[in-house]
Scaffold this motif. Structure first.
Motif, PDB file in Angstrom:
ATOM      1  N   THR A 154       0.848  -1.187   0.000  1.00 24.71           N
ATOM      2  CA  THR A 154       0.000   0.000   0.000  1.00 24.71           C
ATOM      3  C   THR A 154       0.884   1.238   0.000  1.00 24.71           C
ATOM      4  OG1 THR A 154      -0.137   0.043   2.421  1.00 24.71           O
ATOM      5  CG2 THR A 154      -1.845  -1.173   1.242  1.00 24.71           C
ATOM      6  N   VAL A 155       0.414   2.296  -0.646  1.00 28.01           N
ATOM      7  CA  VAL A 155       1.244   3.483  -0.810  1.00 28.01           C
ATOM      8  C   VAL A 155       1.594   4.134   0.529  1.00 28.01           C
ATOM      9  CG1 VAL A 155      -0.688   5.097  -1.104  1.00 28.01           C
ATOM     10  CG2 VAL A 155       1.523   5.572  -2.218  1.00 28.01           C
ATOM     11  N   THR A 156       0.751   3.961   1.513  1.00 29.63           N
ATOM     12  CA  THR A 156       0.986   4.596   2.806  1.00 29.63           C
ATOM     13  C   THR A 156       1.859   3.758   3.741  1.00 29.63           C
ATOM     14  OG1 THR A 156      -1.130   3.706   3.557  1.00 29.63           O
ATOM     15  CG2 THR A 156      -1.112   5.979   2.751  1.00 29.63           C
ATOM     16  N   GLY A 157       2.342   2.602   3.251  1.00 26.17           N
ATOM     17  CA  GLY A 157       3.229   1.787   4.052  1.00 26.17           C
ATOM     18  C   GLY A 157       2.497   0.704   4.832  1.00 26.17           C
ATOM     19  N   PRO A 158       3.219   0.020   5.730  1.00 29.40           N
ATOM     20  CA  PRO A 158       4.615   0.240   6.117  1.00 29.40           C
ATOM     21  C   PRO A 158       5.599  -0.225   5.039  1.00 29.40           C
ATOM     22  CG  PRO A 158       3.764  -1.711   7.202  1.00 29.40           C
ATOM     23  CD  PRO A 158       2.598  -1.093   6.485  1.00 29.40           C
ATOM     24  N   TYR A 159       6.748   0.473   4.949  1.00 26.75           N
ATOM     25  CA  TYR A 159       7.791   0.149   3.981  1.00 26.75           C
ATOM     26  C   TYR A 159       8.868  -0.691   4.671  1.00 26.75           C
ATOM     27  CZ  TYR A 159       5.661   3.221   0.596  1.00 26.75           C
ATOM     28  OH  TYR A 159       4.775   3.788  -0.309  1.00 26.75           O
ATOM     29  N   LEU A 160       8.942  -1.963   4.257  1.00 32.34           N
ATOM     30  CA  LEU A 160       9.869  -2.912   4.861  1.00 32.34           C
ATOM     31  C   LEU A 160      10.991  -3.227   3.889  1.00 32.34           C
ATOM     32  CD1 LEU A 160       7.308  -5.455   6.391  1.00 32.34           C
ATOM     33  CD2 LEU A 160       8.105  -3.271   7.334  1.00 32.34           C
ATOM     34  N   ASP A 161      12.174  -3.529   4.432  1.00 28.84           N
ATOM     35  CA  ASP A 161      13.287  -3.890   3.561  1.00 28.84           C
ATOM     36  C   ASP A 161      13.316  -5.400   3.327  1.00 28.84           C
ATOM     37  OD1 ASP A 161      14.479  -5.020   5.818  1.00 28.84           O
ATOM     38  OD2 ASP A 161      15.935  -3.399   6.087  1.00 28.84           O
ATOM     39  N   ASN A 162      14.380  -5.909   2.742  1.00 29.47           N
ATOM     40  CA  ASN A 162      14.467  -7.318   2.346  1.00 29.47           C
ATOM     41  C   ASN A 162      14.549  -8.279   3.519  1.00 29.47           C
ATOM     42  OD1 ASN A 162      17.048  -6.003   2.648  1.00 29.47           O
ATOM     43  ND2 ASN A 162      18.020  -7.860   1.894  1.00 29.47           N
ATOM     44  N   VAL A 163      14.810  -7.782   4.725  1.00 27.48           N
ATOM     45  CA  VAL A 163      14.811  -8.660   5.894  1.00 27.48           C
ATOM     46  C   VAL A 163      13.660  -8.317   6.835  1.00 27.48           C
ATOM     47  CG1 VAL A 163      17.259  -9.203   5.770  1.00 27.48           C
ATOM     48  CG2 VAL A 163      16.523  -7.200   7.100  1.00 27.48           C
TER      49      VAL A 163
END
Length: 488
Positions: A226-235
């Protein structure tokens, strides 16, 4: 955070910089800090930077000053929406003027060409601000027009607090009524939002800036459904907790990549733009960088700009090699049955077949190209060299492709075939555009095709069969369009 003394004055730059194979920066006068995503307008490329100016390129390879943007301030972004261009920038903040009470403003223009009669920016509109005390600094904005919803989003902020997101109206450039800022990340600045294949990506610039060759800027990324996140990395680490997967760091004598921008050239052909805080080959100046953008397991990563060399040119279709259509010359070898070989007998290397061993067996005129098993032979070894005076395209120069140790050059024909001519003359059908695709392979295009007007952007070197190269319309979904450069 940005500081006032890093504003650039492009008009004062008068020294042309020659192309060097060692550099990853563009040629000409590519001096800029905090560049916007590259925009195309009427066949030219534009990027804007801190201080109000920017760069223009006729071909995407050689850049010079001349782009204009009023308002000064820092770290703009630009996006074409319909038939207009929306420009967004931070008027203050980031420590500019001694504080963090920043303002984000938008304005419109029908064109980016300052020489056009339609060139006129609208009055700037404030869409976000910070008071210098809250946990955010209103600076470094970027734009995302969501292709799935048509909604327009802005991310902004620096290390001074949180990275925030707001929504603005794509018709007016004003803040959507009642929209409340959302915190989406920390520990970065100069963010950018992009969308691909059901994922939203937040790219942030991490590390230290504005210290020349000592700057540690690098670009990291997280993603969300979703555009509002949450933004998680590869781990799985949230960017609100300092997460981020590396996209690009220092290398090849340039340091401090920051301010990511994505440009889609064709299906499967993408580049990323940034600035390098310091280019060791250009007096440590801050310069524009353009690199191939690869996608690996759903994550963006910077590719390496192709610089040339001597290679096997290998078809992705079958793994066979591009070669001259000449008779195969056998090599002499002392042999005995493997079952009779004495393992205690010393071994000695066998030298590769030499050009001098076979060149007199080749025809003197044109020799067609074909594809065959790679055998380390002279008719399969290609030297790829940038041609300084031939110009370029977005992210690279044109190349000549010759048989190693000769001037015999690969060329396109009027019949959409490929051949080799005895001498390289610089003719446009002997110049080649080489672009790395998002999967790491390459496409190879002649600059032009005899009998056809204009620069070729359609026909690529193509493996029509296991042994037959030709020119055909590019198709990212077919391995026939794809090649690899092997340094055996």
């Amino acid at each position: 955070m940005k500081t006032m003394h890093h504003f650039l004055t492009f008009a004062a730059t008068a020294v042309a910089v020659a192309f060097s194979q060692a550099t990853l920066a563009q040629v000409g006068q590519p001096y800029i800090h905090d560049p916007s995503t590259i925009a195309e307008c009427d066949g030219k490329y534009y990027t804007f930077g801190t201080g109000g100016g920017g760069l223009i390129s006729e071909d995407g390879w050689s850049w010079k000053g001349g782009a204009e943007r009023p308002g000064g301030g820092a770290a703009p972004d630009v996006l074409k929406i319909g038939d207009r261009y929306l420009v967004i920038y931070g008027a203050t903040g980031g420590g500019l003027g001694g504080g963090h009470n920043g303002r984000i403003l938008t304005m419109w223009n029908k064109t980016l060409d300052p020489k056009s009669p339609d060139f006129k920016y609208s009055e700037a509109i404030e869409v976000a601000s910070s008071d210098g005390l809250e946990d955010n600094d209103a600076i470094d904005p970027s734009l995302l027009l969501d292709p799935t919803t048509g909604r327009l989003w802005v991310s902004y902020g620096t290390y001074f607090g949180n990275i925030r997101m707001i929504e603005i109206d794509p018709q007016t450039g004003k803040r959507v009524d009642g929209n409340v800022p959302l915190d989406i990340a920390i520990d970065c600045e100069a963010t950018d939002l992009i969308y691909r294949d059901g994922w939203y990506y937040l790219l942030g610039t991490h590390g230290t800036c504005c210290d020349g060759v000592n700057s540690t800027y690098n670009i990291v990324v997280g993603r969300s459904r979703t555009v509002t996140g949450p933004y998680l990395d590869n781990v799985g680490r949230d960017m609100k907790a300092g997460g981020g997967k590396m996209v690009i760091a220092a290398g090849d004598r340039v340091v401090g990549p920051g301010h990511f921008g994505r440009t889609i050239i064709d299906e499967g052909v993408e580049v990323m733009s940034c600035h390098y805080e310091a280019d060791f080959e250009k007096s440590g100046r801050s310069v524009l960088g353009i690199r191939p953008l690869l996608w690996k397991n759903g994550w963006p990563v910077a590719g390496d700009r192709f610089k040339g060399g001597t290679f096997e040119i290998e078809s992705e279709r079958r793994g066979y090699a591009l070669e001259l259509a000449v008779d195969f010359v056998r090599m002499n070898q002392d042999r005995q049955g493997w079952w009779r070989a004495d393992p205690s007998t010393p071994v000695k290397p066998i030298a590769n077949q030499q050009l001098s061993d076979v060149i007199n067996t080749w025809p003197a005129g044109e020799i067609p190209a074909r594809i065959g098993d790679y055998m380390f032979r002279p008719h399969q070894r290609w030297t790829v060299t940038p041609v300084d005076e031939a110009g370029g395209y977005l992210g690279g120069p044109y190349f000549k492709i010759t048989i190693e140790g000769t001037q015999r050059a690969l060329a396109a024909t009027q019949q959409l075939e490929v051949t080799t001519v005895p001498e390289f003359t610089g003719a446009p059908e002997q110049l080649w555009r080489i672009e790395q695709l998002i999967d790491g392979t390459f496409r190879i295009l002649p600059k032009s095709i005899p009998g056809r007007e204009g620069v070729n952007t359609k026909y690529v070197l193509y493996s029509i069969g296991d042994s037959t190269p030709t020119l055909e319309v590019y198709d990212f979904n077919s391995d026939n369009s794809k090649w690899n450069f092997r340094n055996h």
